[in-house]
Design an enzyme around this catalytic site. Structure first.
Site, PDB file in Angstrom:
ATOM      1  N   SER A   1       0.797  -1.237   0.000  1.00 26.39           N
ATOM      2  CA  SER A   1       0.000   0.000   0.000  1.00 26.39           C
ATOM      3  C   SER A   1       0.824   1.280   0.000  1.00 26.39           C
ATOM      4  CB  SER A   1      -0.926   0.020   1.204  1.00 26.39           C
ATOM      5  OG  SER A   1      -1.971  -0.897   0.988  1.00 26.39           O
TER       6      SER A   1
ATOM      7  N   LYS B   1       0.323   3.456  -2.891  1.00 27.75           N
ATOM      8  CA  LYS B   1      -0.909   4.237  -3.108  1.00 27.75           C
ATOM      9  C   LYS B   1      -0.686   5.749  -3.202  1.00 27.75           C
ATOM     10  CE  LYS B   1      -3.866   0.698  -0.959  1.00 27.75           C
ATOM     11  NZ  LYS B   1      -4.505   0.290   0.302  1.00 27.75           N
TER      12      LYS B   1
ATOM     13  N   TYR C   1      -3.594  -3.433 -10.147  1.00 29.45           N
ATOM     14  CA  TYR C   1      -3.366  -2.892  -8.800  1.00 29.45           C
ATOM     15  C   TYR C   1      -2.463  -3.827  -7.989  1.00 29.45           C
ATOM     16  CZ  TYR C   1      -4.431  -2.456  -3.826  1.00 29.45           C
ATOM     17  OH  TYR C   1      -4.325  -2.388  -2.470  1.00 29.45           O
TER      18      TYR C   1
ATOM     19  N   TYR D   1      -4.894   4.499   8.044  1.00 28.96           N
ATOM     20  CA  TYR D   1      -6.219   3.877   8.125  1.00 28.96           C
ATOM     21  C   TYR D   1      -6.954   4.268   9.408  1.00 28.96           C
ATOM     22  CZ  TYR D   1      -3.860   1.220   4.538  1.00 28.96           C
ATOM     23  OH  TYR D   1      -3.145   0.876   3.435  1.00 28.96           O
TER      24      TYR D   1
ATOM     25  N   VAL E   1       1.457  -3.752   3.874  1.00 28.82           N
ATOM     26  CA  VAL E   1       1.352  -5.001   4.634  1.00 28.82           C
ATOM     27  C   VAL E   1       2.581  -5.914   4.539  1.00 28.82           C
ATOM     28  CG1 VAL E   1      -1.168  -5.147   4.825  1.00 28.82           C
ATOM     29  CG2 VAL E   1      -0.029  -6.097   2.804  1.00 28.82           C
TER      30      VAL E   1
END
Ligand code: GLN
Length: 434
Positions: free
Chosen positions: A65, A68, A192, A244, A262
């Protein structure tokens, strides 16, 4: 020895962090369950490209992530803010990264840092309706530009995640049904996941974060990867959504725009100062690296890196304020210093206004000014313009042209000189000769 001061600090910090073996690997991606949990690294990349590192800084792992924010930056740069904002919001969701949820009314994902938003963002790269493979390659190219070297995909992590990607497929189908995605949902998830499977090291991540901290310019290649306005948007979203459902804790306690992945990576970008990265694969319940989070807490408090802790901008801008010369040659000289922004410029304006100069000449000496932002330039130019209207002669001593020509054009008749020349050796008997 002296040069390793920061690296020595990082070595101490990771040694202390190593004792915490809590958390668990991201087992929902089978290949990540095979990671070496004891891996641990921390790196700081400075604006000039210097990297201070400790631990396993050159061990590769997948970016996950952490891709992103960079892909969000590329989408903003390619499509513009309006188009991207129509598809992806900027509100913290307060939910887990893989939550199956969209904004009521618009059907937009809440933000680009959760999977729903990242899937929609990925689809915005390249021409609309373009080939999915080309899109994924374009994303890898963009991430490589941020890293300053050619990055590659870990094919085994990529296919492993694709095999168990039911949740991301569910999110993509939901996005397709709301018209946020116009492409084949499976192809978007595929691309992705390739994006998430790009291999990086802690050193790479620190450099990528430093590019954000450095206003979008890569510290080593000097390439302006994205505009400053894009970086501001990306860092804002990282600050509010990057961690998050732990984002509030993070921004209050650590105060560094950040993004976790992760595989155990974590980056932080402190604008104007430093790009930070840590790596340790065991995750907390939010999916953030346990030791990484601990290290960032420590870095922030040890080194005063909280975004909201800033030095007073105004107190120190006027280094000295003197009257020099005599008779008709008398000059009021304000020697300014450091970085000048709004509050500093306001201070200068007030200092001059309070003195209501009786002298015929006022000199603003910018020799020791390291930077002066747009609003501060406009304020000083306006100050100069008003002084000239009051019958004052204004001299701007600006040897490094920190004030731009465009602003000077609005100033009216002021004299810009590289220095005030001394008529004699006596510092207090300055005469302007131009
Ligand atoms: N590829 C991972 C996923 O989509 C990335 C999640 C993360 O790093 N938080 O589930």
């Amino acid at each position: 020895m002296i040069g390793s001061l920061v690296a020595d600090y990082l070595t101490d910090a990771i040694q202390d962090a190593a004792s915490d073996t809590s958390g668990s690997l991201a087992e929902y991606i089978p290949e990540l369950a095979n990671a070496r949990p004891q891996n641990l690294a921390a790196a700081f990349a400075m604006a000039d490209g210097t990297v201070h590192g400790a631990g396993d800084v050159d061990v590769p792992f997948t970016i996950q992530s952490i891709s992103k924010p960079f892909v969000y930056a590329l989408a903003l740069a390619e499509r513009g803010f309006d188009e991207v904002l129509r598809k992806v919001g900027v509100e913290p969701s307060g939910e887990a990264f893989n939550q199956i949820s969209l904004e009521v009314g618009t059907g937009r994902p809440f933000n680009p840092m959760i999977n729903a938003g990242a899937l929609a963002t990925h689809a915005l790269i390249g021409p609309s309706g373009g080939d999915a493979h080309e899109r994924a390659q374009r994303v890898v190219d963009g991430l490589s530009a941020f890293a300053g070297r050619r990055l590659v995909v870990d094919e085994s992590v990529c296919s492993s995640e694709m095999e168990t990607a039911h949740r991301n497929l569910a999110i993509a189908h939901m996005l397709r049904s709301y018209g946020i995605l116009e492409e084949d949902p499976r192809a978007v998830v595929d691309g992705y996941i390739r994006q998430c499977s790009v291999l990086v090291t802690t050193r790479d991540l620190a450099m990528m974060a430093a590019t954000l901290a450095n206003h979008g310019r890569h510290p080593l290649t000097s390439e302006q990867i994205v505009d400053e306005s894009v970086v501001r948007q990306v860092l804002s979203v990282m600050a509010t959504c990057g961690m998050y459902d732990a984002a509030g804790d993070w921004v209050t306690q650590v105060g560094i725009p950040a993004k976790s992945g992760v595989a155990g990576g974590l980056i932080g970008a402190l604008p104007g100062q430093v790009g930070i990265a840590t790596f340790s694969p065991r995750l907390d319940r939010h999916g953030n690296s346990v030791r990484g989070v601990n290290l960032f807490h420590r870095f922030s408090s040890d080194m005063g890196l909280h975004l909201m802790s800033v030095p007073p901008a105004s107190r120190a801008v006027v280094r000295s304020h003197r009257i020099v010369g005599d008779g008709a040659d008398v000059i009021r000289v304000l020697q300014l210093q450091g970085g000048i922004r709004f509050a500093g410029a306001e201070r200068i304006v007030r200092e001059v206004a309070d003195a209501s100069p009786g002298e015929h000449t006022v000199a603003l000496d910018l020799t020791l000014v390291s930077s002066i932002d747009d609003v501060a330039q406009r304020m000083l130019v306006e100050l100069a313009r008003r002084l000239t209207i009051d019958g004052c002669r204004v001299i701007l001593i600006d040897p490094e042209s920190v004030v731009s020509e465009t602003h000077l054009a609005d100033a009216g008749s002021i004299d810009v000189v590289p220095r005030l020349l001394l008529a004699s050796a006596d510092e207090d008997r300055l005469t302007a000769r131009m």
